[in-house]
Design a protein around this motif. Structure first.
Motif, short mmCIF file in Angstrom:
data_model
loop_
_atom_site.label_atom_id
_atom_site.label_comp_id
_atom_site.label_asym_id
_atom_site.label_seq_id
_atom_site.Cartn_x
_atom_site.Cartn_y
_atom_site.Cartn_z
N ALA A 193 0.83 -1.20 0.00
CA ALA A 193 0.00 0.00 0.00
C ALA A 193 0.86 1.25 0.00
O ALA A 193 1.98 1.26 0.51
N ASP A 194 0.33 2.31 -0.58
CA ASP A 194 1.00 3.60 -0.57
C ASP A 194 1.13 4.08 0.88
O ASP A 194 0.20 3.94 1.68
N ILE A 195 2.27 4.65 1.22
CA ILE A 195 2.54 5.09 2.60
C ILE A 195 1.47 6.08 3.08
O ILE A 195 1.06 6.04 4.25
N PHE A 196 0.98 6.93 2.19
CA PHE A 196 -0.04 7.90 2.58
C PHE A 196 -1.35 7.20 2.92
O PHE A 196 -2.07 7.62 3.82
N ASP A 197 -1.69 6.13 2.18
CA ASP A 197 -2.89 5.36 2.50
C ASP A 197 -2.75 4.70 3.87
O ASP A 197 -3.71 4.65 4.64
N VAL A 198 -1.57 4.20 4.16
CA VAL A 198 -1.34 3.50 5.42
C VAL A 198 -1.48 4.47 6.60
O VAL A 198 -2.17 4.17 7.57
N ILE A 199 -0.86 5.63 6.51
CA ILE A 199 -0.91 6.56 7.64
C ILE A 199 -2.18 7.41 7.67
O ILE A 199 -2.39 8.15 8.61
N ALA A 200 -3.03 7.26 6.64
CA ALA A 200 -4.29 8.00 6.64
C ALA A 200 -5.25 7.46 7.69
O ALA A 200 -6.13 8.19 8.16
N ASP A 201 -5.07 6.23 8.10
CA ASP A 201 -5.96 5.61 9.07
C ASP A 201 -5.63 6.06 10.50
O ASP A 201 -4.49 5.96 10.94
N THR A 202 -6.63 6.54 11.21
CA THR A 202 -6.45 7.06 12.56
C THR A 202 -5.90 6.01 13.53
O THR A 202 -5.00 6.30 14.32
N ASP B 30 9.80 1.73 12.76
CA ASP B 30 10.89 1.84 11.79
C ASP B 30 10.69 3.17 11.07
O ASP B 30 9.70 3.37 10.37
N TYR B 31 11.62 4.08 11.26
CA TYR B 31 11.47 5.45 10.75
C TYR B 31 11.72 5.58 9.26
O TYR B 31 11.28 6.54 8.63
N ALA B 32 12.44 4.65 8.65
CA ALA B 32 12.90 4.80 7.27
C ALA B 32 11.78 5.14 6.28
O ALA B 32 11.91 6.10 5.51
N PRO B 33 10.66 4.42 6.26
CA PRO B 33 9.61 4.77 5.29
C PRO B 33 9.00 6.15 5.53
O PRO B 33 8.50 6.78 4.60
N LEU B 34 9.05 6.63 6.76
CA LEU B 34 8.49 7.95 7.05
C LEU B 34 9.35 9.07 6.47
O LEU B 34 8.88 10.20 6.34
N GLU B 35 10.57 8.75 6.11
CA GLU B 35 11.43 9.75 5.47
C GLU B 35 10.85 10.19 4.13
O GLU B 35 10.99 11.36 3.74
N ASP B 36 10.18 9.29 3.41
CA ASP B 36 9.52 9.66 2.16
C ASP B 36 8.42 10.69 2.42
O ASP B 36 8.27 11.64 1.66
N VAL B 37 7.66 10.48 3.48
CA VAL B 37 6.60 11.43 3.84
C VAL B 37 7.23 12.76 4.22
O VAL B 37 6.78 13.82 3.79
N GLU B 38 8.29 12.70 5.01
CA GLU B 38 8.99 13.92 5.42
C GLU B 38 9.52 14.68 4.20
O GLU B 38 9.33 15.89 4.10
N ASP B 39 10.14 13.96 3.27
CA ASP B 39 10.67 14.60 2.06
C ASP B 39 9.56 15.28 1.27
O ASP B 39 9.75 16.36 0.72
N TRP B 40 8.39 14.66 1.24
CA TRP B 40 7.27 15.23 0.50
C TRP B 40 6.72 16.47 1.22
O TRP B 40 6.33 17.45 0.59
N LEU B 41 6.73 16.45 2.56
CA LEU B 41 6.15 17.53 3.35
C LEU B 41 7.05 18.76 3.49
O LEU B 41 6.55 19.88 3.62
N ILE B 42 8.34 18.56 3.50
CA ILE B 42 9.28 19.64 3.81
C ILE B 42 9.02 20.91 3.00
O ILE B 42 8.98 22.00 3.57
N PRO B 43 8.82 20.83 1.69
CA PRO B 43 8.59 22.09 0.96
C PRO B 43 7.36 22.85 1.43
O PRO B 43 7.31 24.07 1.36
N PHE B 44 6.37 22.14 1.95
CA PHE B 44 5.16 22.79 2.43
C PHE B 44 5.34 23.42 3.81
O PHE B 44 4.61 24.32 4.19
N LEU B 45 6.30 22.92 4.55
CA LEU B 45 6.53 23.39 5.90
C LEU B 45 7.59 24.48 5.98
O LEU B 45 7.70 25.16 6.99
N SER B 46 8.34 24.63 4.94
CA SER B 46 9.42 25.61 4.92
C SER B 46 8.87 26.97 4.54
O SER B 46 8.26 27.13 3.49
N VAL B 47 9.11 27.94 5.37
CA VAL B 47 8.63 29.30 5.12
C VAL B 47 9.45 29.97 4.03
O VAL B 47 8.96 30.79 3.28
N ASP B 48 10.70 29.57 3.92
CA ASP B 48 11.63 30.28 3.04
C ASP B 48 11.84 29.64 1.67
O ASP B 48 12.69 30.10 0.92
N TYR B 49 11.08 28.61 1.31
CA TYR B 49 11.35 27.99 0.02
C TYR B 49 10.84 28.88 -1.11
O TYR B 49 9.85 29.58 -0.99
#
Length: 134
Positions: free
Chosen positions: A2-11, A72-91
């Motif tokens: 499953a796509d990581i976003f689908d997996v973490i979408a569940d509460t 295991d944090y490794a797969p969450l790095e993909d989510v982090e990489d995707w989110l970073i541009p949205f969280l950065s004020v200076d991009y």
């Protein structure tokens, strides 16, 4: 898988991940501890742990009949990489490849559904609040 976003979408799965994060550094958390902490049934927890295992978000250690889970944090790095541009004020818009940030269609549908539910709930709460004001 499953796509990581689908997996973490569940509460429930996010609650399990949060619990494992709180207990990080130990020998792992047993299924019975997760059941007790979250107040869920054992079959429900096991079902969600299977999805998390398949997404490689958790690691399992077996001791006899007991299983201990850890994050295991490794797969969450993909989510982090995707989110970073949205969280950065200076991009700068010039530095972001927005095509690469596009969500898969299923994730877009989930996000749309979540947004609609949030909007409906917000509207309902605002309506009730207005009626309660003197």
């Amino acid at each position: 898988m499953a796509d990581i976003f689908d997996v973490i979408a569940d509460t429930t799965r996010r609650d399990i991940l949060a619990l494992l994060l709180q207990r990080h550094g130990g020998a792992g958390t047993s299924v019975s501890e997760i059941v007790a902490q979250l107040g869920l049934s054992q079959p429900t927890v096991s079902k969600h742990l299977k999805v998390l295992r398949e997404a490689e978000l958790v690691e399992v250690r077996e001791e006899g009949q007991h299983r201990y889970y850890s994050l295991d944090y490794a797969p969450l790095e993909d989510v982090e990489d995707w989110l970073i541009p949205f969280l950065s004020v200076d991009y700068a818009d010039d530095d972001v490849d927005f095509a690469a940030l596009s969500l898969p269609e299923q994730a877009k549908a989930v996000a749309g559904s979540v947004g609609k539910v949030a909007a409906d709930v917000t509207h309902a709460v605002q309506s009730v609040t207005k009626k309660l004001r003197p």
